[in-house]
Design an enzyme around this catalytic site. Structure first.
Site, PDB file in Angstrom:
ATOM      1  N   LYS A 131       0.863  -1.184   0.000  1.00  0.00           N
ATOM      2  CA  LYS A 131       0.000   0.000   0.000  1.00  0.00           C
ATOM      3  C   LYS A 131       0.893   1.226   0.000  1.00  0.00           C
ATOM      4  CE  LYS A 131      -4.445   0.997   0.190  1.00  0.00           C
ATOM      5  NZ  LYS A 131      -5.620   0.171  -0.176  1.00  0.00           N
ATOM      6  N   ASP A 171      -6.884   4.365  -4.674  1.00  0.00           N
ATOM      7  CA  ASP A 171      -7.565   4.207  -3.391  1.00  0.00           C
ATOM      8  C   ASP A 171      -8.205   5.584  -3.148  1.00  0.00           C
ATOM      9  OD1 ASP A 171      -7.659   2.175  -0.947  1.00  0.00           O
ATOM     10  OD2 ASP A 171      -7.380   4.121  -0.041  1.00  0.00           O
TER      11      ASP A 171
END
Ligand code: 2IT
Length: 452
Positions: A131, A171
């Site tokens: 991430k 995201d």
């Protein structure tokens, strides 16, 4: 082993992680949830004993933190902090989104990367977990400011990623526009046209259905959960939070399957639309997002018959199914109590870790059908995996083909959760199921690869 000893082992493990990662509450929250279900499982498995699997999984393989300097429209220099957490590559290249939001910090990205490891494993596709992001606030920034920021961010990030190494995606705060700018800069610096990012535009290697995939997958998962008690999406009422990409896909699919959506929300409060958020109102979510001011209240401008509740969350509204699709910790114990008191039968998480630990336990104690985001929102990254496949074989699949694969993957994840999460009384603990099913594949790969 005695229950008391199991609890003690969990506590010992959590204390070590806590001591090593001080001031990281979100990361610790995600670790606690996994430890509580996976440690009792590890204890029963001789081949896993003493291999320090969870100890290794909670330590990122690599964390890159970097300066992102850029020049705003006034000619002033701005400085943000960029990150990429390369959490686990046991089953494939690191894979996971990039978040641009002022709340981004090391703890938030480590929790997201940790969750991503389990989520990606559940998809059955060969993707490790990662991430990234920055504490950059896209709100109120011009298109050119966003572009300059993305270019500066990628100028550093491009040294650490690649189609066989680490494949980021979008995201919160990173959509098609940002992925485009990031891809352009990667290609320019590395002189390679590859599937290094997913969520790309259709003109340059993107996949059909990727924008819808997270939300569609959530509802396919929800449908499977409802079917375990002989129920269907059709005719049910839904409360949904958020109005971003995930909420949009959720609302669209609920409508296709004949359910009624009563709410959406933003940081400013929630919208209650008694008539149901359907038809052109679904596209209005896209307009709300494109407007860039992050206000759910603007829905009222177009649909004045709906009501806006300032500063509130939609969990006070009576519904059959609740779908938190905004962000972490947006549903706490009081919200869980409200939902249960109002007769909710199913809570399907669409965001990453939207429910607090005590809210989750309340749902489980009350035997509500409850799925954690790492299982029910895995359709997004799964479809990213399908985008990688299409890039590798240099072919584009039709919407029908991608959607069919997505649905098949969601049904598979549901089955895996059921297999590992079914309890004595027949109740399915999807939290336990998702954690163990996700863990097993990564653990097997790590065991085979030695102490790495
Ligand atoms: O949380 C997630 O799974 C995502 N933001 C999507 C990640 C991806 O690589 O598509």
């Amino acid at each position: 082993m005695e229950q008391q000893n199991v609890e003690q082992k969990i506590q010992e493990f959590v204390s070590i992680v806590e001591a090593r990662n001080p001031n990281e509450p979100e990361f610790l929250q995600a670790v606690k949830e996994v430890a509580a279900t996976v440690i009792p499982f590890i204890i029963t498995k001789k081949e896993y004993n003493g291999k320090k699997l969870l100890e290794r999984m909670t330590e990122a393989e690599r964390i890159i933190i970097f300066r992102v300097p850029w020049v705003d429209d006034k000619g002033e220099i701005q400085v943000n902090r960029g990150y990429r957490i390369q959490m686990n590559s046991a089953i494939g290249p690191y894979k996971g989104g990039i978040r641009f939001h002022p709340t981004v910090n090391l703890s938030v990205l480590k929790f997201l990367a940790f969750e991503q490891v389990f989520k990606n494993s559940l998809t059955t596709l060969p993707m490790g977990g990662g991430k990234g992001g920055a504490d950059f606030d896209p709100q109120g920034k011009s298109d050119m400011e966003v572009m300059r920021f993305c270019q500066s961010f990628m100028t550093e990030l491009c040294k650490h990623i690649g189609p066989e190494t680490d494949v980021p995606a979008g995201d919160i705060g990173v959509g098609a526009r940002e992925v485009g700018y990031l891809f352009g800069q990667y290609k320019r610096i590395r002189n390679e046209f590859t599937g290094v990012l997913t969520g790309k535009g259709l003109a340059y290697g993107g996949s059909l259905i990727r924008p819808e995939a997270t939300g569609y997958g959530v509802v396919y998962f929800c449908e499977q959960m409802l079917r375990t008690i002989g129920q269907e999406v059709a005719g049910k009422t839904f409360t949904v939070s958020g109005f971003g990409n995930v909420a949009w896909g959720v609302v669209k699919k609920i409508n296709q399957l004949g359910g009624k959506v009563l709410t959406i929300s933003g940081p400013d409060g929630y919208i209650y639309d008694e008539a149901g958020i359907s038809g052109d109102k679904i596209d209005a979510l896209l307009e709300l997002r494109a407007s860039g001011n992050n206000r759910a209240e603007d829905y009222i401008l177009k649909y004045p018959e709906a009501k806006f509740f300032a500063g509130k969350r939609p969990w006070e509204v009576k519904c059959d199914v609740a779908i938190p699709a905004a962000t972490q910790n947006e549903l706490n114990l009081d919200d869980a109590k409200n939902l249960v008191a109002n007769g909710v039968i199913c809570v399907t998480e669409a965001a990453n870790m939207p429910s607090t630990l005590d809210a989750i336990n309340y749902f489980l104690d009350n035997k509500i059908l409850f799925s954690p985001g790492k299982a029910s929102n895995a359709g997004g990254v799964a479809t990213s995996g399908l985008e990688m496949t299409q890039n590798s074989i240099r072919l584009n699949w039709s919407s029908e083909e991608v959607d069919a694969r997505l649905k098949e993957i969601m049904i598979g994840i549901h089955k895996a959760c059921r297999d590992y999460g079914k309890e004595g009384d027949g109740y399915v603990n999807y939290v336990k199921g998702a954690n163990i099913a996700g863990f097993v594949k990564v653990a097997e790969a790590m065991l085979a690869q030695g102490v790495v």
